[in-house]
Design a protein around this motif. Structure first.
Motif, PDB file in Angstrom:
ATOM      1  N   SER A   1       0.828  -1.208   0.000  1.00 42.34           N
ATOM      2  CA  SER A   1       0.000   0.000   0.000  1.00 42.34           C
ATOM      3  C   SER A   1       0.861   1.256   0.000  1.00 42.34           C
ATOM      4  CB  SER A   1      -0.945   0.003   1.209  1.00 42.34           C
ATOM      5  OG  SER A   1      -1.922  -1.013   1.084  1.00 42.34           O
ATOM      6  N   ARG A   2       1.989   1.237   0.727  1.00 52.37           N
ATOM      7  CA  ARG A   2       2.866   2.411   0.733  1.00 52.37           C
ATOM      8  C   ARG A   2       3.497   2.631  -0.644  1.00 52.37           C
ATOM      9  NH1 ARG A   2       6.404   0.978   5.846  1.00 52.37           N
ATOM     10  NH2 ARG A   2       5.497  -1.060   5.373  1.00 52.37           N
ATOM     11  N   VAL A   3       3.911   1.564  -1.299  1.00 51.98           N
ATOM     12  CA  VAL A   3       4.475   1.706  -2.637  1.00 51.98           C
ATOM     13  C   VAL A   3       3.394   2.164  -3.614  1.00 51.98           C
ATOM     14  CG1 VAL A   3       5.483   0.417  -4.566  1.00 51.98           C
ATOM     15  CG2 VAL A   3       6.328   0.059  -2.245  1.00 51.98           C
ATOM     16  N   ALA A   4       2.180   1.639  -3.468  1.00 53.78           N
ATOM     17  CA  ALA A   4       1.076   2.083  -4.329  1.00 53.78           C
ATOM     18  C   ALA A   4       0.814   3.571  -4.142  1.00 53.78           C
ATOM     19  CB  ALA A   4      -0.185   1.277  -4.025  1.00 53.78           C
ATOM     20  N   ALA A   5       0.935   4.047  -2.912  1.00 58.24           N
ATOM     21  CA  ALA A   5       0.731   5.475  -2.657  1.00 58.24           C
ATOM     22  C   ALA A   5       1.775   6.305  -3.392  1.00 58.24           C
ATOM     23  CB  ALA A   5       0.791   5.749  -1.155  1.00 58.24           C
ATOM     24  N   TRP A   6       3.030   5.846  -3.382  1.00 56.53           N
ATOM     25  CA  TRP A   6       4.062   6.566  -4.119  1.00 56.53           C
ATOM     26  C   TRP A   6       3.793   6.536  -5.618  1.00 56.53           C
ATOM     27  CZ3 TRP A   6       7.508   9.974  -2.663  1.00 56.53           C
ATOM     28  CH2 TRP A   6       7.875  10.032  -1.316  1.00 56.53           C
ATOM     29  N   SER A   7       3.265   5.435  -6.119  1.00 58.38           N
ATOM     30  CA  SER A   7       2.973   5.362  -7.551  1.00 58.38           C
ATOM     31  C   SER A   7       1.854   6.317  -7.946  1.00 58.38           C
ATOM     32  CB  SER A   7       2.598   3.925  -7.939  1.00 58.38           C
ATOM     33  OG  SER A   7       1.319   3.569  -7.435  1.00 58.38           O
ATOM     34  N   GLN A   8       1.014   6.710  -6.977  1.00 63.29           N
ATOM     35  CA  GLN A   8      -0.072   7.647  -7.252  1.00 63.29           C
ATOM     36  C   GLN A   8       0.389   9.093  -7.269  1.00 63.29           C
ATOM     37  OE1 GLN A   8      -3.385   6.900  -7.876  1.00 63.29           O
ATOM     38  NE2 GLN A   8      -2.723   4.769  -7.972  1.00 63.29           N
ATOM     39  N   LEU A   9       1.539   9.387  -6.682  1.00 62.34           N
ATOM     40  CA  LEU A   9       1.950  10.782  -6.543  1.00 62.34           C
ATOM     41  C   LEU A   9       2.196  11.462  -7.881  1.00 62.34           C
ATOM     42  CD1 LEU A   9       4.289  10.927  -3.431  1.00 62.34           C
ATOM     43  CD2 LEU A   9       1.966  11.771  -3.672  1.00 62.34           C
ATOM     44  N   GLY A  10       2.585  10.695  -8.906  1.00 56.66           N
ATOM     45  CA  GLY A  10       2.808  11.302 -10.209  1.00 56.66           C
ATOM     46  C   GLY A  10       1.557  11.965 -10.749  1.00 56.66           C
ATOM     47  N   SER A  11       0.426  11.263 -10.663  1.00 57.51           N
ATOM     48  CA  SER A  11      -0.822  11.827 -11.171  1.00 57.51           C
ATOM     49  C   SER A  11      -1.450  12.801 -10.192  1.00 57.51           C
ATOM     50  CB  SER A  11      -1.814  10.694 -11.484  1.00 57.51           C
ATOM     51  OG  SER A  11      -2.071   9.914 -10.335  1.00 57.51           O
ATOM     52  N   LEU A  12      -1.172  12.641  -8.888  1.00 59.34           N
ATOM     53  CA  LEU A  12      -1.832  13.483  -7.893  1.00 59.34           C
ATOM     54  C   LEU A  12      -1.106  14.801  -7.652  1.00 59.34           C
ATOM     55  CD1 LEU A  12      -2.734  10.765  -5.250  1.00 59.34           C
ATOM     56  CD2 LEU A  12      -4.245  11.813  -6.929  1.00 59.34           C
TER      57      LEU A  12
ATOM     58  N   LEU B   1       2.451  15.738  -9.481  1.00 59.73           N
ATOM     59  CA  LEU B   1       3.194  16.236 -10.632  1.00 59.73           C
ATOM     60  C   LEU B   1       2.290  16.596 -11.802  1.00 59.73           C
ATOM     61  CD1 LEU B   1       6.384  13.979 -10.698  1.00 59.73           C
ATOM     62  CD2 LEU B   1       6.152  16.341  -9.943  1.00 59.73           C
ATOM     63  N   LEU B   2       1.223  15.829 -12.025  1.00 56.24           N
ATOM     64  CA  LEU B   2       0.341  16.148 -13.153  1.00 56.24           C
ATOM     65  C   LEU B   2      -0.344  17.500 -12.973  1.00 56.24           C
ATOM     66  CD1 LEU B   2      -0.858  15.401 -15.855  1.00 56.24           C
ATOM     67  CD2 LEU B   2      -2.616  14.077 -14.665  1.00 56.24           C
ATOM     68  N   PRO B   3      -0.992  17.777 -11.819  1.00 57.11           N
ATOM     69  CA  PRO B   3      -1.569  19.122 -11.652  1.00 57.11           C
ATOM     70  C   PRO B   3      -0.535  20.234 -11.744  1.00 57.11           C
ATOM     71  CG  PRO B   3      -2.444  17.619 -10.000  1.00 57.11           C
ATOM     72  CD  PRO B   3      -1.322  16.903 -10.688  1.00 57.11           C
ATOM     73  N   THR B   4       0.660  20.001 -11.193  1.00 59.13           N
ATOM     74  CA  THR B   4       1.721  21.003 -11.299  1.00 59.13           C
ATOM     75  C   THR B   4       2.112  21.230 -12.751  1.00 59.13           C
ATOM     76  OG1 THR B   4       2.582  20.320  -9.134  1.00 59.13           O
ATOM     77  CG2 THR B   4       4.048  21.600 -10.540  1.00 59.13           C
ATOM     78  N   SER B   5       2.203  20.133 -13.493  1.00 59.86           N
ATOM     79  CA  SER B   5       2.532  20.234 -14.911  1.00 59.86           C
ATOM     80  C   SER B   5       1.478  21.024 -15.675  1.00 59.86           C
ATOM     81  CB  SER B   5       2.676  18.832 -15.503  1.00 59.86           C
ATOM     82  OG  SER B   5       2.839  18.886 -16.903  1.00 59.86           O
ATOM     83  N   LEU B   6       0.210  20.788 -15.353  1.00 57.48           N
ATOM     84  CA  LEU B   6      -0.860  21.520 -16.028  1.00 57.48           C
ATOM     85  C   LEU B   6      -0.744  23.022 -15.770  1.00 57.48           C
ATOM     86  CD1 LEU B   6      -3.881  19.153 -15.285  1.00 57.48           C
ATOM     87  CD2 LEU B   6      -2.697  19.445 -17.459  1.00 57.48           C
ATOM     88  N   ALA B   7      -0.406  23.380 -14.522  1.00 58.40           N
ATOM     89  CA  ALA B   7      -0.280  24.797 -14.185  1.00 58.40           C
ATOM     90  C   ALA B   7       0.894  25.449 -14.913  1.00 58.40           C
ATOM     91  CB  ALA B   7      -0.111  24.954 -12.672  1.00 58.40           C
TER      92      ALA B   7
END
Length: 427
Positions: free
Chosen positions: A354-365, A367-373
């Motif tokens: 679950s902890r590794v899955a949480a890290w795998s989610q950080l890209g979309s949660l 970095l993606l919004p930051t990239s959009l901005a």
């Protein structure tokens, strides 16, 4: 770290892996999650129009941010909860919370008493539920199916989610236009209740892992160390995150701009989106039937399926050619997610999934919004064509470097035995 070679019998067993839907436990889980993702797919459009109705344009960004910020801030702690406690009960609690928030929001909208602060608070609580639910869900799937059926299980779940996205676009618009956003949110609340019921009906052994000797921050730090000290995991999660930041995000900004300039407006962009969605369904079907012999190299290599589409789009090719190549983009997304989830769950110990899955989610949660901005001003400055070509350059270069890595090549011909987080330094 110990390894064992995959035998021919093991490979044949994978090829003949049991269809997950034949297993009662996975079938119950799948039905609940299919209904839940359908309800989730209604929310973006629905909550946007609800915010506009209640508070105008100024409320829209506030309400959307209220949902996303808690997810980005708390998903790592959600991973800790999933690794400490029984994941099924963590997910049930998250579903109950989200059911309550969406039902309350829907009733406030229907009654006409909704105010902006209501939407902000309730959608923030819904985001908390999502931050807790997603990592536990990723960790739970391996307990529902045999290891050799994991990719099929993820492919079925992804296929349901992608199909729901296609179906929900028209349904959400129809609900908002006819009965209002409040009813659509009540539908979402019902799907969360269905998900909770399907989880409660599962017959699984108790897996409580609570420990009073570690703080939440201590478990988060252990998860960070595990990711950093596991080379293939560090590369995979870093590659996925940068793919979101440097390719997916800029495309989401440059795409509509180019569609308007080159192809005449929103209709072309909508057509491209529909074709991508169809491609994701096709990719899900492929993932159900195909398990590559070199999964790590394949999960990196499928990213290259996006390059023809990005090049055609940047060069102003005819719309039919851009749309046709968009099928491969959808396929790439479905294959990447199914194979990445399978690799993580097969090679990461149960106590850290679950902890590794949480890290795998950080890209979309995050970095993606930051990239959009950031992409908006960049596209305005240098143009959408250049932004897409830069994305292609990074995609080809980074993929080539990863695929040429001796550590990735050597690890890909072997099956890694899971290593506990506390043992990562020794590995």
């Amino acid at each position: 770290m110990a390894y064992v070679h995959l035998s021919g019998a093991r490979r044949r067993a994978r090829q003949k892996a049991l269809t997950p839907l034949r297993l009662r436990t996975f079938r119950q889980y799948f039905i609940g999650q299919a209904l839940s993702t359908f309800g989730d797919s209604l929310v973006p459009l629905t909550i946007a129009f609800a915010a506009l109705d209640v508070g105008g344009p100024g409320a829209l960004g506030l309400v959307l941010a209220a949902n996303r910020v808690p997810i980005a801030m708390l998903v790592l702690f959600g991973g800790v909860l999933g690794d400490r406690w029984d994941r099924r009960w963590v997910m049930v609690g998250a579903d109950v919370l989200r059911c309550g928030t969406q039902m309350t929001t829907g009733l406030l909208l229907i009654s006409g008493f909704a105010e902006v602060w209501h939407l902000v608070v309730l959608q923030g609580l819904s985001g908390v539920g999502t931050a807790v639910f997603v990592p536990s869900a990723s960790g739970l799937v391996p307990s529902l199916v045999p290891m050799e059926s994991l990719q099929k299980a993820h492919a079925f779940l992804g296929l349901a989610a992608n199909t729901n996205k296609v179906l929900s676009i028209s349904l959400a618009g129809a609900l908002v236009a006819t009965v209002g956003p409040g009813i659509a949110l009540l539908v979402d609340a019902v799907t969360f209740a269905a998900s909770a019921v399907s989880l409660l009906l599962l017959r699984l052994p108790s897996t409580a892992r609570g420990s009073g000797r570690r703080s939440l921050w201590g478990d988060v730090r252990d998860g960070v160390r595990f990711v950093i000290r596991t080379p293939w995991l560090r590369v995979l999660l870093g590659y996925s995150a940068m793919l979101q930041a440097l390719v997916i995000g800029p495309h989401m900004v440059a795409g509509p701009l180019l569609a308007n300039e080159v192809f005449g407006g929103a209709g072309a962009w909508a057509a491209i989106g529909v074709v991508q969605a169809v491609g994701s369904i096709v990719g899900g079907m492929v993932a159900i039937r195909w398990w590559p012999r070199r999964p790590l190299r394949t999960v990196f290599g499928v990213g290259l399926l996006m390059t023809p589409y990005l090049l055609f789009f940047a060069w102003g090719a005819p719309l039919w050619l851009v749309a046709a190549s968009a099928v491969a983009v959808g396929m790439q997304g479905a294959l990447f997610m199914a194979m990445q989830s399978t690799i993580l769950q097969q090679r990461v110990p149960a106590s850290a999934r679950s902890r590794v899955a949480a890290w795998s989610q950080l890209g979309s949660l995050v970095l993606l919004p930051t990239s959009l901005a950031v992409a908006g001003p960049v596209v305005s400055e240098i143009g959408g064509e250049t932004v897409l070509l830069v994305g292609v350059g990074w995609l080809v270069l980074s993929t080539g470097l990863v695929l040429s890595s001796s550590s990735i090549r050597s690890l890909d011909v072997k099956e890694a035995s899971p290593v506990e987080p506390g043992e990562a330094s020794a590995a």
